[in-house]
Design an enzyme around this catalytic site. Structure first.
Site, PDB file in Angstrom:
ATOM      1  N   LYS A  66      -7.945  12.877  -1.842  1.00  0.00           N
ATOM      2  CA  LYS A  66      -8.712  12.278  -2.949  1.00  0.00           C
ATOM      3  C   LYS A  66     -10.070  12.953  -3.164  1.00  0.00           C
ATOM      4  CE  LYS A  66      -6.465   7.773  -2.701  1.00  0.00           C
ATOM      5  NZ  LYS A  66      -6.624   6.320  -2.599  1.00  0.00           N
ATOM      6  N   ASP A 102      -8.629   2.909  -7.972  1.00  0.00           N
ATOM      7  CA  ASP A 102      -8.456   2.058  -6.788  1.00  0.00           C
ATOM      8  C   ASP A 102      -9.322   0.798  -6.862  1.00  0.00           C
ATOM      9  OD1 ASP A 102      -6.564   3.627  -5.454  1.00  0.00           O
ATOM     10  OD2 ASP A 102      -8.101   4.872  -4.515  1.00  0.00           O
TER      11      ASP A 102
END
Ligand code: ATR
Length: 276
Positions: A66, A102
């Site tokens: 990420k 997220d």
């Protein structure tokens, strides 16, 4: 023409993202193909560029890439900037755009599925790594009244808190929880301790007086943290399956312009896990 998407990670074999996006596509009538891509640890950037060059429209990015996805992008959304990490990439004429869904996934799961009012809430965020840093900004944007970041290595919690320069954010080590136990907090586990089935050094009293215990991890069986919360007498809890579905839905919205109905997909996944 069928638009191509994928989730890229290492490992990737157990990812549920292809099944989730296939359901979103069927539900919304969108013609997409969504695969799982294993990138070598030294070849993430090349894997992304090859997928884009072959006509891919977007990627989800998971562990451990990420931060590298964030670094690779040509432009970044404010929520990716706040996280310093990206789980969603969009390929268009302008290049690679990075976003992070997220945090909004957690906020929607807590607020909508679990009906926890976040405005003014007190949140105890356990962990200060990648998973934790992705959700601080969206929790603050959802209006939480206080957000205490608690980490084994306290200096990492302080560094994460300092990035937000918000009077609602504080940082502590686990020992501080025993001295000033927060009450009625939403306790969110964003550590990786559960992967080793390890409990966390959270005093039982904190969990007993908590409003809700949430584990970003999910599984067929209750996670180590949720077992710990239940044993301490915590009144309500949930695992992170809902967050997984919600972050996927937000990625789908970014790519396709429509937010899918997550509830049937969540229910189907829960059933496939064993229906707890
Ligand atoms: P992730 O991307 O999953 O957040 P990470 O960046 O490696 O992974 O962060 C892991 C987090 O879990 C950290 O907050 C780590 O605490 P430290 O910063 O002190 O290492 C936390 N963690 C992992 N195992 C733990 C354990 N057994 N007890 C407490 N915290 C733990």
């Amino acid at each position: 023409m069928t638009d191509r998407y994928a989730v890229v990670g290492n490992p990737i074999g157990h990812s549920r993202s292809p099944a989730i996006h296939a359901r979103f596509a069927a539900q919304t009538g969108h013609d997409i193909r969504y695969e799982a891509l294993l990138a070598p640890l030294d070849g993430f950037e090349q894997t992304v560029r090859e997928f884009a060059a072959a006509g891919g429209r977007g990627l989800n990015v998971t562990v451990p890439f990420k931060e590298r996805a964030y670094a690779l992008a040509d432009s970044r959304s404010p929520r990716a900037e706040a996280a310093g990490a990206a789980n969603t990439l969009v390929f268009d004429a302008a290049g690679i755009h990075a976003d992070n869904t997220d945090g909004v996934g957690l906020v929607r799961d807590l607020g909508q599925r679990h009906r926890l009012p976040l405005a003014g809430a007190s949140v105890l965020l356990l962990g200060a790594g990648g998973a934790a840093s992705g959700v601080v900004g969206p929790l603050l944007a959802a209006g939480v009244g206080a957000l205490c970041i608690v980490n084994r290595t306290a200096i990492r919690a302080q560094a994460l808190a300092a990035r937000f320069a918000d009077p609602r954010v504080s940082a502590a080590g686990y020992d501080a929880l025993a001295e000033v136990p927060p009450s009625r907090a939403i306790v969110v586990n964003a550590t990786s301790a559960g992967l080793a089935d390890a409990a966390l050094p959270v005093p039982a009293g904190v969990l007993r007086s908590a409003r809700f215990a949430y584990d970003m991890v999910y599984g067929a069986q209750p996670t180590a943290f949720l077992r710990q919360a239940a044993a301490a007498g915590c009144p309500a809890m949930a695992d992170g399956l809902g967050m997984l579905v919600e972050q996927a839905a937000e990625s789908f919205r970014i790519w396709r312009g429509v937010l899918p109905d997550t509830e049937p997909v969540y229910q189907a996944l829960r059933e496939a896990l064993g229906g707890r």
